[in-house]
Design a protein around this motif. Structure first.
Motif, short mmCIF file in Angstrom:
data_model
loop_
_atom_site.label_atom_id
_atom_site.label_comp_id
_atom_site.label_asym_id
_atom_site.label_seq_id
_atom_site.Cartn_x
_atom_site.Cartn_y
_atom_site.Cartn_z
N ILE A 8 0.76 2.61 13.43
CA ILE A 8 -0.45 2.97 12.72
C ILE A 8 -1.55 2.01 13.15
O ILE A 8 -1.27 0.92 13.65
CB ILE A 8 -0.28 2.92 11.18
CG1 ILE A 8 0.16 1.53 10.72
CG2 ILE A 8 0.71 3.98 10.72
CD1 ILE A 8 0.13 1.36 9.23
N HIS A 190 -3.02 7.10 2.75
CA HIS A 190 -2.30 5.83 2.58
C HIS A 190 -1.09 5.80 3.52
O HIS A 190 -0.65 6.83 4.03
CB HIS A 190 -1.83 5.69 1.13
CG HIS A 190 -2.93 5.89 0.13
ND1 HIS A 190 -4.22 5.48 0.34
CD2 HIS A 190 -2.92 6.48 -1.10
CE1 HIS A 190 -4.96 5.79 -0.71
NE2 HIS A 190 -4.20 6.41 -1.59
N ARG A 191 -0.56 4.61 3.69
CA ARG A 191 0.65 4.45 4.50
C ARG A 191 1.62 3.55 3.73
O ARG A 191 1.19 2.65 3.00
CB ARG A 191 0.35 3.79 5.86
CG ARG A 191 -0.50 4.63 6.79
CD ARG A 191 0.24 5.85 7.32
NE ARG A 191 -0.56 6.59 8.30
CZ ARG A 191 -1.45 7.52 7.99
NH1 ARG A 191 -1.66 7.85 6.71
NH2 ARG A 191 -2.13 8.14 8.95
N ARG A 192 2.90 3.80 3.94
CA ARG A 192 3.90 2.99 3.22
C ARG A 192 5.10 2.75 4.11
O ARG A 192 5.51 3.64 4.88
CB ARG A 192 4.32 3.72 1.95
CG ARG A 192 5.22 2.90 1.07
CD ARG A 192 5.27 3.47 -0.33
NE ARG A 192 6.32 2.87 -1.12
CZ ARG A 192 6.88 3.44 -2.16
NH1 ARG A 192 6.48 4.65 -2.55
NH2 ARG A 192 7.83 2.83 -2.83
N TRP A 204 9.50 4.09 7.52
CA TRP A 204 8.26 4.59 6.91
C TRP A 204 8.63 5.31 5.62
O TRP A 204 9.74 5.83 5.48
CB TRP A 204 7.54 5.56 7.85
CG TRP A 204 7.14 4.94 9.14
CD1 TRP A 204 7.70 5.16 10.36
CD2 TRP A 204 6.08 4.01 9.35
NE1 TRP A 204 7.07 4.40 11.32
CE2 TRP A 204 6.07 3.69 10.73
CE3 TRP A 204 5.13 3.38 8.52
CZ2 TRP A 204 5.16 2.80 11.29
CZ3 TRP A 204 4.23 2.49 9.08
CH2 TRP A 204 4.25 2.20 10.44
#
Ligand SMILES: Cc1cc2nc3c(=O)[nH]c(=O)nc-3n(C[C@H](O)[C@H](O)[C@H](O)COP(=O)(O)O)c2cc1C
Length: 207
Positions: A8, A190-192, A204
């Motif tokens: 990312i 959003h990213r997690r 991820w």
């Protein structure tokens, strides 16, 4: 699924899961060494008599190699006793400008009267030492509003030598990190990610 090569972009920098995990520890180390860092004051939770107990602490050390975080506390405090019974512990960090949250989980190790506590105590300044100089038990109820400290201690009118008795109650809580749940808030989605050191998996997640 091997998704470790997906990446990312944050602030024009590409991050793989491996990069992000390293970045977590850079942030934690900064949190420990910089007083004004947003990661300096995590909320730490544990179980206490079947209840959740939560409080702010000062992050004193972050050791990436050992995957350990440390904070200082009074060994007479309820959290110290509760952690002896159940070492499950969690720490929450949020950096509002980076919009990064870390939820750290692990097991507590309690250091007392050993090389680690001696080294930490020696670096502790007079003002911090005051916390360990009350004759009373931290978290006990009181009939009056009080710091629990004798006036000369409260006014910091004592020498480093006189503060040495506080060492008797000085403990270091280590958090042996077992996982980090990383969240980055972003207007474009959003990213997690989840770093599981027990399973040895970096993955991820759906935020
Ligand atoms: C900014 C801030 C930093 C604190 N740092 C610590 C700390 O490093 N260690 C600690 O034991 N308590 C610290 N405290 C106090 C705890 O939040 C808590 O009130 C106290 O330790 C009693 O918790 P317990 O009853 O769960 O043992 C801090 C409080 C604040 C507001």
């Amino acid at each position: 699924m091997d998704n470790t090569n997906d990446s990312i972009v944050i602030n024009n920098i590409n991050y793989t899961l491996i990069d992000l995990e390293k970045d977590c520890w850079i942030r934690l180390v900064n949190g420990a060494v910089k007083g004004r860092d947003p990661f300096h004051l995590p909320a730490v939770a544990n179980f206490s008599d079947g209840d959740i107990s939560l409080r702010t602490v000062v992050l004193r050390k972050a050791l990436p190699e050992e995957r350990e975080l440390r904070f200082h506390t009074d060994t007479r405090s309820p959290k110290w006793k509760a952690l002896q019974v159940n070492p499950a512990i969690s720490a929450l960090f949020y950096d509002a400008s980076a919009r990064i949250q870390l939820r750290v989980k692990g097991k507590a190790v309690l250091y007392f009267n050993d090389a680690i506590t001696v080294e930490a105590w020696e670096k502790t300044n007079l003002s911090s030492r005051r916390c360990y100089l009350t004759p009373f038990t931290p978290s006990d109820f009181s009939e009056i509003p009080t710091s629990g400290l004798p006036p000369h201690i409260e006014q910091e009118e004592f020498t480093l030598e006189e503060s040495e008795v506080g060492k008797e109650h000085f403990g270091v809580v280590g958090i042996k990190v077992e996982s980090i749940d990383w969240v980055w808030l972003n207007h474009a989605g959003h990213r997690r990610a989840f770093f599981d050191y027990v399973k040895g998996e970096y993955r991820w997640m759906i935020p």
